[in-house]
Write a protein that holds these residues in place. Structure first.
Motif, short mmCIF file in Angstrom:
data_model
loop_
_atom_site.label_atom_id
_atom_site.label_comp_id
_atom_site.label_asym_id
_atom_site.label_seq_id
_atom_site.Cartn_x
_atom_site.Cartn_y
_atom_site.Cartn_z
N UNK A 85 7.55 2.42 -36.32
CA UNK A 85 7.76 3.64 -35.52
C UNK A 85 7.33 4.86 -36.34
N UNK A 86 6.76 5.87 -35.69
CA UNK A 86 6.32 7.07 -36.41
C UNK A 86 7.49 7.76 -37.12
N UNK A 87 7.27 8.24 -38.34
CA UNK A 87 8.35 8.89 -39.09
C UNK A 87 8.98 10.07 -38.34
N UNK A 88 8.17 10.85 -37.63
CA UNK A 88 8.74 12.01 -36.92
C UNK A 88 9.76 11.57 -35.89
N UNK A 89 9.45 10.48 -35.18
CA UNK A 89 10.38 9.95 -34.17
C UNK A 89 11.65 9.44 -34.84
N UNK B 170 -2.68 8.24 -38.23
CA UNK B 170 -2.33 9.51 -38.85
C UNK B 170 -0.85 9.83 -38.73
N UNK B 171 -0.18 9.26 -37.75
CA UNK B 171 1.25 9.53 -37.57
C UNK B 171 2.08 9.01 -38.74
N UNK B 172 1.52 8.10 -39.53
CA UNK B 172 2.27 7.51 -40.65
C UNK B 172 1.77 8.03 -42.00
N UNK B 173 0.83 8.98 -41.97
CA UNK B 173 0.19 9.47 -43.18
C UNK B 173 0.98 10.64 -43.77
N UNK B 174 1.15 10.71 -45.09
CA UNK B 174 1.85 11.84 -45.71
C UNK B 174 1.24 13.16 -45.27
N UNK B 175 2.08 14.14 -44.90
CA UNK B 175 1.52 15.40 -44.37
C UNK B 175 0.59 16.11 -45.34
N UNK B 176 0.88 16.04 -46.65
CA UNK B 176 0.01 16.72 -47.61
C UNK B 176 -1.36 16.06 -47.71
N UNK B 177 -1.43 14.76 -47.42
CA UNK B 177 -2.73 14.09 -47.44
C UNK B 177 -3.61 14.62 -46.31
N UNK C 284 -5.74 14.19 -50.70
CA UNK C 284 -5.44 13.63 -52.02
C UNK C 284 -4.13 12.85 -51.99
N UNK C 285 -4.14 11.73 -52.71
CA UNK C 285 -2.92 10.94 -52.86
C UNK C 285 -2.22 11.39 -54.14
N UNK C 286 -0.94 11.64 -54.05
CA UNK C 286 -0.12 12.00 -55.20
C UNK C 286 1.03 11.01 -55.32
N UNK C 287 1.75 10.99 -56.44
CA UNK C 287 2.92 10.11 -56.54
C UNK C 287 3.93 10.36 -55.42
N UNK C 288 4.05 11.63 -54.99
CA UNK C 288 4.98 11.95 -53.90
C UNK C 288 4.51 11.38 -52.56
N UNK C 289 3.18 11.27 -52.40
CA UNK C 289 2.63 10.65 -51.18
C UNK C 289 3.05 9.19 -51.09
N UNK C 290 3.07 8.52 -52.25
CA UNK C 290 3.46 7.10 -52.29
C UNK C 290 4.91 6.96 -51.85
N UNK C 291 5.77 7.89 -52.28
CA UNK C 291 7.18 7.84 -51.90
C UNK C 291 7.32 8.02 -50.39
N UNK C 292 6.52 8.92 -49.80
CA UNK C 292 6.54 9.09 -48.35
C UNK C 292 6.22 7.77 -47.65
N UNK C 293 5.17 7.10 -48.14
CA UNK C 293 4.78 5.82 -47.53
C UNK C 293 5.87 4.77 -47.72
N UNK C 294 6.55 4.80 -48.87
CA UNK C 294 7.68 3.88 -49.06
C UNK C 294 8.75 4.14 -48.00
N UNK C 295 8.94 5.40 -47.65
CA UNK C 295 9.90 5.73 -46.59
C UNK C 295 9.54 5.10 -45.27
N UNK C 296 8.23 5.02 -44.96
CA UNK C 296 7.82 4.37 -43.70
C UNK C 296 8.11 2.88 -43.75
N UNK C 297 8.00 2.26 -44.94
CA UNK C 297 8.33 0.84 -45.07
C UNK C 297 9.84 0.64 -44.88
#
Length: 503
Positions: free
Chosen positions: A259-263, A224-231, A236-249
């Motif tokens: 590493x967790x995005x918050x950290x 859950x630490x890597x999951x988009x906050x709105x999810x 629900x997955x949105x196009x913006x959720x995909x961009x969040x996940x790209x940020x983790x990559x």
């Protein structure tokens, strides 16, 4: 692996839930070029999307053997990914769902067809599906050089150099942009396991993430630490959720760690960019380029979805950083250069030819047991004087070898057949062929090749001798020679069928 059955038929899109078949073979057709992007230029050599039979996929994966599982995703038992090889030698990846995940076959087929329309060189493209009884399967191009997760987190020989990390980021951004442009902007659970490397070392985005793991199931299987906050708020997955996940990559590529995005955001806000960078790079990266990537990652990971960039912006930001466009990916990854796959045989293959082309030793064994010694007729003409006690002992050794061969005691069969051969009174191409297979079963390809060549000397026009040489050469990684030998054997069989001796 068993015989591969028939090729899948080309199919048109489902109409009222039914698939309309045509009599072309999709595995050899050119990709369709009508409508949408220029797919032939974007993904050359990818077959059109089609429906596969369950027997095709069972044969390709050795009945979904656990040895063929290649998924590293750590997902629960809801699905697995297998590698497999079709009858035309194409390697595939097969994702296997449960019926519970997709109870309605029509919904599964429609979703698969939607993804199957996509064709792009940055994707590991979907080439088919199977919906048979309880089975729900997706079939994609196979990527032989592991995942980004393996190369970043579990590397053995070398870590990924900085320029290659930038290439990965750009290529995946281009894949997301393409999917968005083609009306498929939702990607489920984008992470380092979804990024695969093809035979040339180029990074590709797995097409499997374009479909949910189930019709109504969760779209994210990661922590859950890597999951988009709105999810987390609405599921629900949105196009913006995909961009969040790209940020983790991007964080994975920068740090070499998951590493967790918050950290990471705390480090970015504290201007500790150098602390964020992967120490295994040993400082071999551009600080200016790293600053751009860190800034992009920070924008992708914004809490508010509307504050994140879109896919086109990702490409526009990353494209100028691709500073080594002429260096092949396999060089930067430190993997061997991809050699062209052996050509498709020019002659149609018999069951023996098919078994040898797949290097299916079990099937070859079954064929040699059934054939017995019928191909030896005429290779020996013995006088009455030769029927001595020594001759009877020699034939007894061959008989013991045949029993051991039938019972798959290959080491005993080698010993018995060697006793027969060493006497030298009688020569048998079948004994050489059988001992050749025994050597292959015992991982002795050099000895197997010698025996197959001896069988050819005894019977120069015998296709089995050439087939066994083809398998031994392939085991010795001499794939071009193996393909030539396979084609020669098929030609001999075809010639015999037109009126030569034997079969």
């Amino acid at each position: 692996m068993g015989c591969c059955g028939s090729f899948p038929l080309r199919a048109t899109e489902p109409e009222n839930g039914k698939v309309q078949h045509h009599s072309q073979n999709p595995l050899f057709n050119d990709p369709p070029t009508s409508g949408g992007a220029d797919v032939s230029a974007a993904a050359p050599g990818v077959p059109p999307f089609s429906e596969f039979s369950l027997s095709d996929l069972k044969a390709a994966t050795n009945n979904f053997s656990s040895e063929y599982i290649v998924s590293e995703s750590g997902e629960k038992a809801s699905n697995f990914v297998y590698k497999g090889r079709l009858q035309n030698r194409r390697w595939i990846a097969v994702k296997k769902f449960t019926k519970v995940a997709w109870p309605d076959p029509k919904q599964f087929a429609e979703e698969a067809w939607g993804v199957g329309k996509l064709r792009y060189r940055r994707l590991a493209n979907l080439i088919g599906y199977c919906c048979d009884g309880e089975e729900r399967l997706l079939v994609a191009e196979y990527m032989p050089n592991d995942t980004l997760a393996k190369h970043l987190f579990h590397w053995e020989n070398q870590t990924i150099e900085w320029a290659m990390r930038l290439r990965v980021a750009l290529y995946i951004a281009e894949a997301l942009d393409y999917c968005s442009t083609e009306g498929r902007p939702l990607y489920h659970d984008l992470n380092a396991y979804r990024v695969l490397f093809d035979e040339d070392g180029d990074p590709r985005l797995s097409c499997f993430g374009l479909m949910k793991n189930s019709r109504d199931g969760k779209s994210y299987s990661t922590n859950l630490a890597y999951t988009p906050p709105e999810y987390l708020r609405n599921g629900r997955v949105t196009p913006e959720s995909v961009i969040f996940s790209f940020g983790t990559v991007l964080l994975d590529l920068l740090s070499g760690k998951h590493i967790p995005p918050s950290h990471a955001l705390d480090m970015i806000r504290g201007k500790n960019i150098l602390l964020l960078m992967d120490s295994h790079l040993e400082g071999k990266f551009s600080t200016e380029e790293a600053t751009v990537v860190v800034g992009l990652a920070s924008r992708c990971l914004q809490y508010e979805p509307r504050e994140r960039p879109d896919a086109k912006n990702l490409v526009a930001t990353l494209a100028p950083l691709n500073t080594k466009p002429d260096v092949p990916s396999y060089v930067m990854l430190g993997i061997p250069k991809h050699e062209e796959a052996p050509p498709t045989p020019q002659h149609p293959l018999s069951p023996m030819g098919e078994a040898c082309s797949r290097m299916d030793l079990t099937a070859i064994h079954q064929i040699l047991v059934m054939t017995h010694y019928r191909d030896d007729e005429g290779t020996n003409e013995l006088s009455f004087q030769e029927w001595t006690q020594q001759m009877r002992d020699m034939l007894e050794a061959r008989k013991r070898g045949d029993f051991a061969f039938r019972d798959k005691d290959f080491k005993a069969a080698i010993d018995c057949y060697s006793q027969f051969i060493d006497v030298g009174t009688m020569v048998s191409p079948t004994v050489y062929a059988r001992r050749s297979l025994c050597h292959l079963m015992c991982d002795q390809p050099d000895a197997a090749l010698r025996d197959a060549m001896q069988a050819q000397c005894v019977y120069p026009e015998w296709s089995t001798a050439f087939y066994m040489q083809a398998v031994a050469l392939a085991k010795l990684d001499m794939h071009k020679d193996a393909a030539d030998m396979l084609n020669e054997a098929a030609g001999l069989e075809e010639k015999r069928q037109r009126g030569g001796r034997g079969s």
